[in-house]
Design an enzyme around this catalytic site. Structure first.
Site, PDB file in Angstrom:
ATOM      1  N   LYS A  32       0.834  -1.201   0.000  1.00  0.00           N
ATOM      2  CA  LYS A  32       0.000   0.000   0.000  1.00  0.00           C
ATOM      3  C   LYS A  32       0.871   1.255   0.000  1.00  0.00           C
ATOM      4  O   LYS A  32       1.925   1.286   0.647  1.00  0.00           O
ATOM      5  CB  LYS A  32      -0.908  -0.038   1.229  1.00  0.00           C
ATOM      6  CG  LYS A  32      -1.987   1.015   1.305  1.00  0.00           C
ATOM      7  CD  LYS A  32      -2.845   0.753   2.541  1.00  0.00           C
ATOM      8  CE  LYS A  32      -3.942   1.778   2.739  1.00  0.00           C
ATOM      9  NZ  LYS A  32      -4.760   1.466   3.939  1.00  0.00           N
ATOM     10  N   SER A  66      -9.568   1.410   3.349  1.00  0.00           N
ATOM     11  CA  SER A  66      -8.765   2.264   2.492  1.00  0.00           C
ATOM     12  C   SER A  66      -7.717   1.516   1.664  1.00  0.00           C
ATOM     13  O   SER A  66      -7.095   2.100   0.769  1.00  0.00           O
ATOM     14  CB  SER A  66      -8.050   3.325   3.338  1.00  0.00           C
ATOM     15  OG  SER A  66      -7.118   2.724   4.229  1.00  0.00           O
ATOM     16  N   SER A 114      -9.842  -1.052   7.253  1.00  0.00           N
ATOM     17  CA  SER A 114      -9.171  -0.789   5.970  1.00  0.00           C
ATOM     18  C   SER A 114      -8.462  -1.982   5.352  1.00  0.00           C
ATOM     19  O   SER A 114      -8.025  -1.909   4.210  1.00  0.00           O
ATOM     20  CB  SER A 114      -8.173   0.366   6.132  1.00  0.00           C
ATOM     21  OG  SER A 114      -8.867   1.578   6.293  1.00  0.00           O
TER      22      SER A 114
END
Length: 608
Positions: free
Chosen positions: A167, A248, A272
């Site tokens: 990420k 997210s 997330s």
């Protein structure tokens, strides 16, 4: 049925037959359109009247159904042979770590081949789904070095030479950016790799690139969409056109779901990892806060942030967790790890792990109204699977702390105060800070002035609220809120239920799993459970740009328990996964076609 086809209608029928084939095969979303035609127009009770349209649409539907059914036996079935040099090998959307390791060790392909194939697959998908923001320009060189090491008998472990995506809030000291999706960090540099990147490199993984995310890990705006960042654009899910990818860790979820790397890292503060794993047909492990170091990961909350794996199987996620877990002097929360040797989480993958276990169902967490109602019967059937595997399911447990949390907005205070303090600390650690942003206030001003940041269309009200709070996490006001949420989520929530009912774990649909473990900092493992049926009404997200609920969008089942119980939870999740094998039954509407066989064949034709 409609009337017999006339001569003029025969031409129309041929056209619509070809259209049916086109919709079911050649378009980028065959499964969804073919399934829609199949269910809407080929049912004998469909209200079609006796029009010409009736006949031709039914013929279209029949062809669409036929083609769809030919694709259905194995989800993700490639359109060409994936065997390498005549030796069977699964398509990359299904390939496991153990498949890849066997291929590497036998010389069937190389780590350089893996990098090349995953990059090709990313390039196939990225213009449509926008899940990867950066490719590592050094990935091929790193893979070549790892191939050379393997040839010399050097092996760094199961991840040796395996491409992993991370990420874009996990910092790396290389030629890639770490932006958290914002132009405010484009060009920023860190003095060293984050601990997560260091551990992956030590394990022999190839850091293939950075995945897009909901900007600032979904901690900027009230009016925005999951998977959007100014730097990365809008990520879309692969199971329905325009699908909300959740967040997210949106890019990690979509990339992993399509086999664009073996697995990905995500981060979680409150949902997330779990939420994008839920809607992208993945296994996600949200570790206990402190099991994985947060050093040089762009923060929200030191009390709730954690980093964990997202993968297509429990065992692959377990291998990745073993590589990244452990104590780190740069993150004092890791000193709470109660063991000096990290468990072999892959070894916890036991088919019989559910036998003799007591699993509780906290029904007051499950709100089965609206679209979620479709999940409930599938969840209840999953409880029967747990029973058949030897578990005792304890129904109708109530977690009183969940309802008491409505007494105050405790998490809002905790996250706001942490963000003010922790973000400033991250800025202070940068070795290059291109815009000299050192505080949340300066970040807010930068974001509101730069047109690329899409303000005020996407507001900064989350930050406004944090700044209005007027203090960081050093304030006594912070601690009162934090201790209340711990009490409600722990003794009056998860840990209380485990103790009072002599339970090994709790289980809920993943949509309802993140909140209490986020407040408590305790672990969760989600596994695929099913997908929304074809007659599901499409529901937009609140921002109005994405399809949040729609046919074929997956959902999962979550196991949760006390701090540092990941080994136990992985065993339970694996035992359930192996009895249901849901993942390979849910087909993305779009997927890449490049396979390892293509890359190996091209290399050999080139004499390499």
């Amino acid at each position: 049925m409609g009337p017999p086809l006339s001569g003029g209608m025969l031409a129309a029928s041929l056209f619509f037959s070809l259209l049916g084939f086109y919709l079911a095969w050649l378009t980028p979303y065959p499964a969804v359109l073919a399934h829609h035609l199949c269910t809407e127009y080929s049912h004998p009770d469909a209200d079609m009247g006796h029009s010409i349209l009736s006949s031709v649409l039914m013929l279209t539907a029949a062809v669409a159904c036929s083609v769809q059914n030919s694709l259905a036996p194995v989800a993700g079935l490639p359109r060409h042979n994936t065997a390498i040099d005549g030796r069977p090998f699964p398509p990359l959307i299904e390939a496991s770590l153990e498949n890849l390791v066997r291929g590497l060790e036998s010389g069937l392909f190389t780590s350089v081949d893996l990098v090349n194939v995953y990059v090709a697959r990313i390039l196939e998908m990225n213009s449509t789904l926008r899940m990867v923001t950066e490719l590592n320009p050094d990935a091929l060189a790193i893979a070549a070095d790892l191939d050379a090491a393997r040839a010399k008998g050097i092996n760094y472990g199961p991840l040796h030479g395996i491409p992993i995506l991370i990420k874009n809030n996990i910092a790396t000291d290389d030629r890639m950016n770490t932006t958290a999706g914002s132009y405010a960090l484009l060009g920023a540099k860190v003095p060293m790799d984050s601990t997560m990147a260091t551990k992956l490199r030590k394990a022999g993984a190839v850091l293939l690139g950075k995945t897009n995310l909901s900007q600032w890990a979904n901690y900027r705006s009230f009016n925005t969409s999951n998977g959007w960042s100014s730097h990365g654009g809008q990520t879309l899910g692969a199971y329905y056109p325009g699908q909300d990818p959740s967040g997210s860790s949106s890019g990690s979820g979509v990339a992993c779901s399509l086999g664009l790397a073996l697995a990905c890292l995500g981060t979680e503060t409150d949902g997330s990892i779990l939420s994008p794993s839920n809607v992208n047909n993945l296994v996600g492990i949200k570790p206990s806060v402190g099991l994985t170091s947060r050093y040089l990961v762009v923060p929200i909350s030191e009390h709730q942030d954690t980093i964990g794996p997202m993968a297509r199987s429990v065992k692959d996620a377990a291998y990745l967790l073993s590589a990244i877990a452990g104590k780190d002097p740069r993150d004092n929360y890791t000193s709470a790890i109660p063991f000096d040797v990290i468990p072999d989480y892959a070894a916890a993958c036991d088919y019989f792990a559910l036998r003799g276990k007591r699993i509780g169902v906290p029904r007051n967490l499950i709100d089965a109204r609206g679209p979620q109602a479709a999940i409930l019967p599938i969840f209840n059937a999953a409880l029967d699977t747990l029973r058949s595997a030897g578990a005792t399911v304890v129904e109708d447990i109530t977690l009183p702390g969940y309802d008491l949390l409505s007494e105050g907005d405790f998490e809002t205070v905790v996250l706001s105060a942490d963000f003010v303090t922790d973000l400033a600390r991250y800025f202070s650690e940068l070795s290059v800070n291109p815009y000299d942003i050192t505080s949340l206030g300066l970040l807010q001003a930068f974001t509101q002035k730069l047109p690329l940041e899409s303000y005020p269309e996407r507001d900064t009200m989350v930050w406004d609220r944090a700044l209005d709070l007027g203090h960081g996490n050093e304030s006594p006001a912070f601690w009162g809120n934090y201790t209340r949420q711990l009490h409600y989520a722990g003794p009056l929530g998860i840990t209380g239920a485990l103790k009072n009912h002599s339970l090994d774990a709790l289980v809920v649909p993943t949509s309802f799993a993140p909140f209490l473990p986020a407040l408590l900092g305790s672990p969760v493992v989600t596994v695929p459970l099913g997908s929304y049926p074809p007659n599901t009404t499409v529901v937009k997200n609140k921002f109005g740009t994405l399809n949040a609920t729609a046919p074929n969008i997956p959902f999962g089942l979550s196991f949760m328990a006390e701090h540092f119980s990941e080994e136990k939870l992985i065993g339970l999740a694996y035992a359930f996964e192996q009895r249901t094998t849901v993942r390979n039954k849910i087909v993305p509407y779009i997927q890449p076609t490049t396979e390892l066989a293509d890359i190996v064949s091209r290399r050999k034709k080139a004499g390499m």
